[in-house]
Design a protein around this motif. Structure first.
Motif, PDB file in Angstrom:
ATOM      1  N   MET A 238       0.831  -1.196   0.000  1.00 57.14           N
ATOM      2  CA  MET A 238       0.000   0.000   0.000  1.00 57.14           C
ATOM      3  C   MET A 238       0.875   1.260   0.000  1.00 57.14           C
ATOM      4  O   MET A 238       0.622   2.206  -0.751  1.00 57.14           O
ATOM      5  CB  MET A 238      -0.917   0.011   1.221  1.00 57.14           C
ATOM      6  N   LEU A 239       1.894   1.261   0.814  1.00 56.67           N
ATOM      7  CA  LEU A 239       2.791   2.404   0.879  1.00 56.67           C
ATOM      8  C   LEU A 239       3.516   2.608  -0.446  1.00 56.67           C
ATOM      9  O   LEU A 239       3.642   3.739  -0.942  1.00 56.67           O
ATOM     10  CB  LEU A 239       3.790   2.194   2.025  1.00 56.67           C
ATOM     11  N   THR A 240       3.967   1.541  -1.059  1.00 58.68           N
ATOM     12  CA  THR A 240       4.652   1.632  -2.344  1.00 58.68           C
ATOM     13  C   THR A 240       3.715   2.155  -3.431  1.00 58.68           C
ATOM     14  O   THR A 240       4.100   2.996  -4.252  1.00 58.68           O
ATOM     15  CB  THR A 240       5.200   0.257  -2.743  1.00 58.68           C
ATOM     16  N   THR A 241       2.495   1.702  -3.423  1.00 57.31           N
ATOM     17  CA  THR A 241       1.526   2.156  -4.411  1.00 57.31           C
ATOM     18  C   THR A 241       1.258   3.647  -4.273  1.00 57.31           C
ATOM     19  O   THR A 241       1.224   4.388  -5.258  1.00 57.31           O
ATOM     20  CB  THR A 241       0.220   1.369  -4.260  1.00 57.31           C
ATOM     21  N   TRP A 242       1.092   4.134  -3.057  1.00 60.76           N
ATOM     22  CA  TRP A 242       0.839   5.551  -2.856  1.00 60.76           C
ATOM     23  C   TRP A 242       2.048   6.403  -3.209  1.00 60.76           C
ATOM     24  O   TRP A 242       1.900   7.509  -3.727  1.00 60.76           O
ATOM     25  CB  TRP A 242       0.397   5.815  -1.414  1.00 60.76           C
ATOM     26  N   VAL A 243       3.226   5.915  -2.950  1.00 58.64           N
ATOM     27  CA  VAL A 243       4.430   6.674  -3.317  1.00 58.64           C
ATOM     28  C   VAL A 243       4.542   6.760  -4.833  1.00 58.64           C
ATOM     29  O   VAL A 243       4.847   7.820  -5.387  1.00 58.64           O
ATOM     30  CB  VAL A 243       5.688   6.033  -2.676  1.00 58.64           C
ATOM     31  N   ILE A 244       4.294   5.665  -5.515  1.00 56.89           N
ATOM     32  CA  ILE A 244       4.348   5.677  -6.977  1.00 56.89           C
ATOM     33  C   ILE A 244       3.291   6.625  -7.534  1.00 56.89           C
ATOM     34  O   ILE A 244       3.563   7.419  -8.441  1.00 56.89           O
ATOM     35  CB  ILE A 244       4.177   4.254  -7.531  1.00 56.89           C
ATOM     36  N   PHE A 245       2.112   6.564  -7.002  1.00 52.91           N
ATOM     37  CA  PHE A 245       1.056   7.453  -7.484  1.00 52.91           C
ATOM     38  C   PHE A 245       1.382   8.911  -7.204  1.00 52.91           C
ATOM     39  O   PHE A 245       1.240   9.765  -8.068  1.00 52.91           O
ATOM     40  CB  PHE A 245      -0.273   7.083  -6.832  1.00 52.91           C
ATOM     41  N   SER A 246       1.845   9.213  -6.000  1.00 50.64           N
ATOM     42  CA  SER A 246       2.069  10.604  -5.613  1.00 50.64           C
ATOM     43  C   SER A 246       3.279  11.225  -6.295  1.00 50.64           C
ATOM     44  O   SER A 246       3.266  12.402  -6.646  1.00 50.64           O
ATOM     45  CB  SER A 246       2.261  10.706  -4.096  1.00 50.64           C
ATOM     46  N   LEU A 247       4.318  10.460  -6.490  1.00 49.37           N
ATOM     47  CA  LEU A 247       5.548  11.034  -7.025  1.00 49.37           C
ATOM     48  C   LEU A 247       5.720  10.877  -8.530  1.00 49.37           C
ATOM     49  O   LEU A 247       6.406  11.688  -9.153  1.00 49.37           O
ATOM     50  CB  LEU A 247       6.765  10.406  -6.319  1.00 49.37           C
ATOM     51  N   ILE A 248       5.111   9.874  -9.111  1.00 47.91           N
ATOM     52  CA  ILE A 248       5.354   9.610 -10.529  1.00 47.91           C
ATOM     53  C   ILE A 248       4.110   9.891 -11.366  1.00 47.91           C
ATOM     54  O   ILE A 248       4.148  10.660 -12.329  1.00 47.91           O
ATOM     55  CB  ILE A 248       5.839   8.163 -10.740  1.00 47.91           C
ATOM     56  N   LEU A 249       3.003   9.276 -11.028  1.00 49.93           N
ATOM     57  CA  LEU A 249       1.822   9.385 -11.883  1.00 49.93           C
ATOM     58  C   LEU A 249       1.091  10.716 -11.750  1.00 49.93           C
ATOM     59  O   LEU A 249       0.651  11.281 -12.746  1.00 49.93           O
ATOM     60  CB  LEU A 249       0.861   8.236 -11.582  1.00 49.93           C
ATOM     61  N   GLN A 250       0.958  11.207 -10.566  1.00 51.00           N
ATOM     62  CA  GLN A 250       0.191  12.431 -10.369  1.00 51.00           C
ATOM     63  C   GLN A 250       0.812  13.641 -11.069  1.00 51.00           C
ATOM     64  O   GLN A 250       0.095  14.391 -11.727  1.00 51.00           O
ATOM     65  CB  GLN A 250       0.017  12.698  -8.882  1.00 51.00           C
ATOM     66  N   PRO A 251       2.113  13.888 -10.992  1.00 47.67           N
ATOM     67  CA  PRO A 251       2.668  15.024 -11.731  1.00 47.67           C
ATOM     68  C   PRO A 251       2.546  14.880 -13.251  1.00 47.67           C
ATOM     69  O   PRO A 251       2.484  15.870 -13.965  1.00 47.67           O
ATOM     70  CB  PRO A 251       4.138  15.047 -11.321  1.00 47.67           C
ATOM     71  N   LYS A 252       2.474  13.662 -13.745  1.00 46.67           N
ATOM     72  CA  LYS A 252       2.305  13.476 -15.182  1.00 46.67           C
ATOM     73  C   LYS A 252       0.860  13.701 -15.611  1.00 46.67           C
ATOM     74  O   LYS A 252       0.607  14.114 -16.740  1.00 46.67           O
ATOM     75  CB  LYS A 252       2.737  12.067 -15.598  1.00 46.67           C
ATOM     76  N   LEU A 253      -0.086  13.417 -14.735  1.00 49.06           N
ATOM     77  CA  LEU A 253      -1.490  13.578 -15.087  1.00 49.06           C
ATOM     78  C   LEU A 253      -2.005  15.006 -14.893  1.00 49.06           C
ATOM     79  O   LEU A 253      -2.911  15.435 -15.591  1.00 49.06           O
ATOM     80  CB  LEU A 253      -2.347  12.620 -14.262  1.00 49.06           C
ATOM     81  N   LEU A 254      -1.461  15.733 -13.952  1.00 50.12           N
ATOM     82  CA  LEU A 254      -1.972  17.062 -13.660  1.00 50.12           C
ATOM     83  C   LEU A 254      -1.770  18.080 -14.784  1.00 50.12           C
ATOM     84  O   LEU A 254      -2.640  18.909 -15.008  1.00 50.12           O
ATOM     85  CB  LEU A 254      -1.364  17.582 -12.360  1.00 50.12           C
ATOM     86  N   PRO A 255      -0.670  18.082 -15.504  1.00 50.62           N
ATOM     87  CA  PRO A 255      -0.526  19.118 -16.545  1.00 50.62           C
ATOM     88  C   PRO A 255      -1.322  18.859 -17.820  1.00 50.62           C
ATOM     89  O   PRO A 255      -1.355  19.715 -18.689  1.00 50.62           O
ATOM     90  CB  PRO A 255       0.969  19.127 -16.851  1.00 50.62           C
ATOM     91  N   LEU A 256      -1.963  17.724 -17.925  1.00 50.07           N
ATOM     92  CA  LEU A 256      -2.747  17.466 -19.118  1.00 50.07           C
ATOM     93  C   LEU A 256      -3.914  18.440 -19.178  1.00 50.07           C
ATOM     94  O   LEU A 256      -4.607  18.672 -18.196  1.00 50.07           O
ATOM     95  CB  LEU A 256      -3.276  16.033 -19.111  1.00 50.07           C
ATOM     96  N   THR A 257      -4.109  19.005 -20.345  1.00 51.89           N
ATOM     97  CA  THR A 257      -5.178  19.993 -20.482  1.00 51.89           C
ATOM     98  C   THR A 257      -6.390  19.352 -21.134  1.00 51.89           C
ATOM     99  O   THR A 257      -6.280  18.393 -21.886  1.00 51.89           O
ATOM    100  CB  THR A 257      -4.718  21.175 -21.338  1.00 51.89           C
ATOM    101  N   SER A 258      -7.487  19.941 -20.883  1.00 49.36           N
ATOM    102  CA  SER A 258      -8.724  19.457 -21.466  1.00 49.36           C
ATOM    103  C   SER A 258      -8.804  19.898 -22.925  1.00 49.36           C
ATOM    104  O   SER A 258      -8.328  20.972 -23.291  1.00 49.36           O
ATOM    105  CB  SER A 258      -9.902  20.022 -20.681  1.00 49.36           C
ATOM    106  N   THR A 259      -9.429  19.094 -23.771  1.00 49.48           N
ATOM    107  CA  THR A 259      -9.542  19.466 -25.180  1.00 49.48           C
ATOM    108  C   THR A 259     -10.655  20.475 -25.409  1.00 49.48           C
ATOM    109  O   THR A 259     -10.641  21.184 -26.405  1.00 49.48           O
ATOM    110  CB  THR A 259      -9.805  18.216 -26.041  1.00 49.48           C
TER     111      THR A 259
END
Length: 55
Positions: free
Chosen positions: A13-34
């Protein structure tokens, strides 16, 4: 009771949250809506009454 032992699942669980918080979330946030919202005011559409043949 095995449910009370946090050893097998807490690390996953801890590993999953770290991966989500540090890797996936910064990549998903800058995506803009079409479809960006426009600042134009929308005019209401004028409807044409239907010519019913029996009226």
């Amino acid at each position: 009771m095995p449910q009370l032992n946090p050893n097998p699942w807490f690390f996953m669980m801890l590993t999953t949250w770290v991966i989500f918080s540090l890797i996936l979330q910064p990549k998903l946030l800058p995506l803009t809506s079409t479809n960006r919202p426009s600042n134009k005011t929308q005019t209401p559409n004028k409807t044409i009454p239907w010519p019913w043949p029996w009226t």
